[in-house]
Enzyme design. Structure first.
Site, PDB file in Angstrom:
ATOM      1  CD  GLU A  87      -1.619   1.596   2.955  1.00  0.00           C
ATOM      2  OE1 GLU A  87      -1.432   2.941   3.378  1.00  0.00           O
ATOM      3  OE2 GLU A  87      -2.302   0.820   3.706  1.00  0.00           O
ATOM      4  CD  GLU A 160       7.615   4.737   2.355  1.00  0.00           C
ATOM      5  OE1 GLU A 160       6.441   4.354   3.210  1.00  0.00           O
ATOM      6  OE2 GLU A 160       8.143   5.788   2.522  1.00  0.00           O
TER       7      GLU A 160
END
Length: 982
Positions: A87, A160
């Site tokens: 995501e 991330e």
């Protein structure tokens, strides 16, 4: 008025029916079904993309706050967090927009009032909302390219997700540790005891779901190749569900989707249905978790009992289960509340309590937290089920629930489209027909008919089918003093295992990779490929909501759908003794929890639900918009159908004047226990706000009062009070007597003002008469007091950062500076500066490089505080150093130009011009005394800020000798010595 509105609604629905006939094909999409829902003023259109099998749900409604979302069914294969990390990384660049982090860069190139991406149990979705049609098209294109054509660069996975990196990136001799945005986000989640209980419960009861967010102990097993594979297998149009809402032309979106889907074929679904464990007998699981420092040592147990109850696909049965859950658990008259919480067996319900229907199975859970053993809890739960089968539910409770459902339908929200998306998507990805979720009136009518014919058997049959003599799942978590140390030790051992596998060449790669990532993060990019709105998209004139004032009452006439909203406030600046300030929140909470000398609150609450949408009481402190001086307010709110507004004032009078603190001491103890049980979890969720509030309390009288009412000081008070509950004399002296005293100071009709929001002058006039009657029933003047709020003392400046210790795995930091009042011309400049710093400097330094989940600068226009913050931060002291570097960066290193300034203005106006529900129109004048003229002046000031202004306020206001730094989180070894260097 009503006839015109109803005609317009019917016209809009008939227009939708004509525009999208069943069987019609539009840009590759076939209309399969239509569903007019007149009670919600919408028409639902179900479409299928014939080439790929992708489903699209359009909600046609006369609402200019339009919503788009693309979502995917994403069953997590394990607990490494691959859906969650994907995501994040999809939003780090795509083929059409090959820049780093286009999502965050679009945050200040748009006027969207909502942009996000979210990972659910078994789905991932990317929603946004905007009122600007060009903006809608821009964001839709960015979202589609991000999800279907992402770059998924390895550097973005490392940033991330997780990576091994030197603590000092430019020093190969510094220690190597784990870094990563999502890794630290989930470490922060685990620090929340409520989340940890919930996720461990899910892992035990519903192991097939895995942990979609990611378990930090497992996340470092995820490989880059796993991410690529997960995207390839799941982010395909055949697995996509898209959603639009509002009044923009659907054809434009269908055309864009069809173009994006060219080159894709149709895939068969290989998604297996995820179900809880299958039990033939009772199952018990026990584990350990955090100790809550706000609870007594002998009350560190959380426990729950769960029954599986069919599937959400049966939407009517699911509706009945939710009604049953409401009857059993909601409010002071519910049997489980009375027997488990009010009895003192436990402090509060556990986070997993209630009916869960967000996955492929329904289940009901009864759980508690803050208890000392479990056997008595299980015994009481079983006994309550038996009593429910023997004793019928009162008719009035059923009617109260129906009334609340009807009112919730009529209560209009500005984010209605988003709320609709949130309600249908979890079921939609698990085979629940979204149309069934929209049949509000039909479902309610069926329930009323069934209740009329079957009565209690409607619920007794459910209990017998799913609960009585059925296997149960028992889950218990006990607080352990060594839990945090064990988590730290596990992370260290896991790190050491990784490091042992490294040879010198591997270490060289890690060092070089860290430097390369930092160079990439520092790289100034060409963002010309990204779409952007222009400043001309922001109207120079503010939208206004005309108000009329009469007899200290503000009146707003607007379309409220037959509902009237009434607000009241009393200025307490010269009414409350200094020593009673910290008790004001408890006093306000007590009014809606205790009862009177003649009635239990369970009876009062039921009547409130029968006749109104709700009444509430609270205390707040706001700065005066012109002087910045504090305004301490006691506030009452209520809303009801136009025909029932007299009940609001009856309940206000009863709560304010008749609450009996002496008679209901035991209920007061229950309330204090409940507040204490939620304190630590609230800090774990919003620690940066607590750190910011604590810091600002050293700079402003208003913020010092707010710290006493809503900050760490308030948590400490509740913790202190919870420790004297067993000493009757002490409890009477330290708590009851103070609340009784507050009652004598607060109740009075002087200094009271009101606001009415309704849909006709006739209704406004009727409520005016009710206000007059209400005021005459109150004492004219309350007990006199000689203390003034302006004289409240700010916290003393400690001269160095303060560490507020909590047993978390990450920190939250803040650094605060005094600003100016709302009307001061420098306020607009500081607000633009804070936005530029967030997007052009701090996001990169705190999140991308530092690994914190969030960080930035913020300026509160109303209370005049400028602050830096970091959220779920593994390197708190580094963040404080970064904050200290800001003035030098602005004056010597920044190369900001007009495009950067314009982007900041767009970002600021996302909130300034965000859609507003009818009930909130004009309330800024009532709550903050901000007039339309003040709003317009500030709007012009924001639009007129230039780059010289930015440098001027940075130099003038961001001075170290005026700042206060604070940190919330775990102990930092050698903290006092280390902060001397910050």
């Amino acid at each position: 008025m009503f006839q015109i509105r109803n005609y317009a609604t019917k016209y809009a629905q008939s227009r939708a029916l004509r525009k999208y006939p069943v069987g019609g094909v539009f840009h590759g999409y076939e209309v399969k079904r239509l569903l007019p829902v007149p009670e919600l003023k919408l028409t639902a259109v179900d479409l299928l993309h014939n080439q790929t099998g992708s489903q699209h749900l359009h909600i046609d409604r006369d609402d200019n706050n339009n919503v788009f979302s693309i979502g995917f069914k994403t069953n997590p294969p394990d607990s490494t967090g691959v859906p969650h990390i994907l995501e994040h990384t999809t939003l780090c660049g795509s083929h059409k927009y090959p820049v780093r982090d286009p999502f965050f860069k679009m945050l200040n190139r748009s006027l969207a009032n909502f942009m996000n991406a979210m990972t659910g149990h078994d789905y991932t979705f990317y929603p946004f909302a905007t009122t600007n049609e060009t903006d809608f098209a821009n964001l839709r294109d960015v979202y589609l390219d991000a999800t279907l054509n992402p770059l998924l660069n390895q550097q973005d996975f490392l940033q991330e997700g997780w990576r091994l990196e030197h603590t000092k990136v430019d020093d190969p001799n510094s220690d190597i540790g784990f870094k990563g945005v999502v890794y630290n986000e989930m470490k922060g989640q685990v620090s929340n005891a409520n989340y940890y209980f919930w996720i461990k419960f899910q892992e035990s009861y519903y192991p097939s779901l895995n942990n979609s967010g990611g378990d930090p102990t497992k996340m470092t097993d995820l490989q880059y190749e796993d991410l690529i594979s997960f995207h390839r297998n799941n982010y395909h149009p055949s697995n996509a569900k898209t959603f639009t809402y509002g009044n923009f032309d659907l054809n434009n979106t269908l055309q864009r989707l069809n173009k994006e889907y060219q080159g894709y074929g149709r895939r068969g679904s290989k998604k297996r249905e995820l179900l809880p464990i299958q039990m033939k007998e009772d199952v018990s699981v026990e584990t350990e978790g955090q100790v809550d420092p706000m609870l007594p040592p002998d009350k560190q147990i959380k426990t729950s009992v769960t029954w599986i109850c069919g599937k959400p696909e049966d939407t009517y049965q699911t509706f009945l289960l939710k009604i049953l859950g409401n009857l059993l658990l909601d409010g002071h008259s519910s049997p489980f509340y009375q027997k488990l919480i009010e009895s003192g067996l436990a402090y509060d319900f556990s986070v997993n309590t209630g009916v869960e229907s967000q996955t492929a199975a329904n289940f009901i859970t009864i759980g508690v937290q803050g208890c000392d053993e479990v056997d008595s809890i299980y015994e009481v739960i079983n006994k309550v089920w038996e009593e429910v089968l023997q004793n019928p539910f009162e008719e009035s409770r059923i009617q109260a629930i129906i009334q609340q459902l009807e009112l919730s339908k009529k209560d209009q929200r500005a984010d209605f489209g988003l709320q609709l998306l949130y309600s249908v998507l979890p079921g939609w990805v698990n085979k629940t027909d979204p149309f069934d979720s929209l049949l509000f009136d039909e479902t309610l009518e069926r329930f009323q008919e069934d209740w009329a014919t079957k009565g209690d058997n409607l619920f007794k049959d459910l209990i017998k089918e799913f609960v009585i003599s059925k296997p149960v799942f028992k889950f218990t978590m006990k607080g352990s003093e060594t839990f945090s140390q064990k988590l730290d030790a596990e992370e260290q051992e896991r790190l050491e295992r990784k490091l042992k596998l490294l040879d010198e060449e591997d270490k060289k790669v890690i060092f070089e990779r860290g430097k390369q990532l930092q160079e990439l993060q520092d790289l100034k990019e060409d963002l010309s490929c990204l779409p952007s709105l222009q400043i001309s998209a922001i109207p120079r004139v503010s939208k206004t909501y005309p108000l009329l004032e009469k007899d200290n009452v503000l009146n707003r006439i607007t379309d409220t759908n037959g509902i009237t909203y009434v607000r009241g406030k009393r200025l307490l600046n010269h009414h409350i003794p200094r020593e009673l300030y910290p008790f004001l929140p408890l006093y306000a909470d007590s009014l809606t929890n205790l009862g009177t000398s003649t009635e239990e609150f369970s009876t009062i609450e039921e009547q409130i639900k029968l006749h109104t949408g709700g009444v509430s009481t609270r205390v707040s402190v706001n700065p005066d918009a012109q002087t910045g001086k504090p305004m301490l307010l006691f506030q009452v709110d209520g809303w009801a159908l136009n025909s029932k507004t007299d009940h609001i004032f009856k309940f206000w009078k009863k709560l304010l004047c008749e609450t009996d603190f002496h008679k209901h001491k035991e209920k007061l103890k229950v309330l204090i226990r409940s507040l204490a049980s939620s304190n630590t979890a609230s800090v774990a969720e919003t620690g940066h706000a607590f750190a910011r509030n604590f810091g600002a309390a050293h700079l402003s009288v208003t913020k010092a009062i707010n710290e006493s009412l809503n900050g760490i000081e308030q948590l400490q008070l509740i913790n202190k009070l919870s420790q004297c509950l067993d000493d009757e004399a002490l409890f009477e002296k330290e708590v009851v007597s103070k609340l009784v005293e507050l009652q004598s100071y607060i109740n009075g009709s002087s200094d009271m003002k009101f606001m009415i929001t309704s849909d006709s002058q006739v209704q406004i006039d009727a409520v005016h008469q009710q206000i007059t009657g209400f005021l005459s029933s109150l004492p004219k003047d309350s007990k006199p007091c000689d203390f003034y709020s302006e004289n409240y003392s700010m916290l003393e400046n400690p001269g160095k950062p303060t560490l507020l210790q909590f047993p978390f795995q990450v920190h939250y930091t803040a650094k605060c500076y005094p600003g100016v009042s709302y009307t001061h011309p420098d306020g607009a400049k500081l607000q633009i500066l804070s936005n530029m710093l967030t997007h052009k400097y701090l996001h990169r330094e705190i999140r991308e490089k530092g690994g914190a989940y969030g960080g930035g600068a913020t300026y509160s226009a109303l209370d005049g505080t400028f602050s830096f913050y970091s959220y779920r931060d593994p390197h708190a002291l580094n963040s404080l150093s970064t904050f200290d570097s800001v003035p030098e960066f602005i004056l010597n290193k920044s190369s900001w130009g007009e495009p950067d300034l314009n982007e900041a203005k767009l970002s600021v106006f996302q909130q300034v011009d965000s859609p507003m529900s009818a009930k909130n129109e004009g309330t800024i004048l009532f709550h903050y005394d901000v007039t339309d003229e003040m709003k317009q002046r500030r709007r012009e000031q924001l639009l007129d800020v230039n780059l010289n202004d930015i440098h001027q306020v940075a130099e003038e206001y961001l001075k170290q000798d005026k700042s206060i730094a604070s940190i919330v989180g775990p102990e930092i070894p050698n903290f006092d010595a280390l902060v001397q260097t910050v």
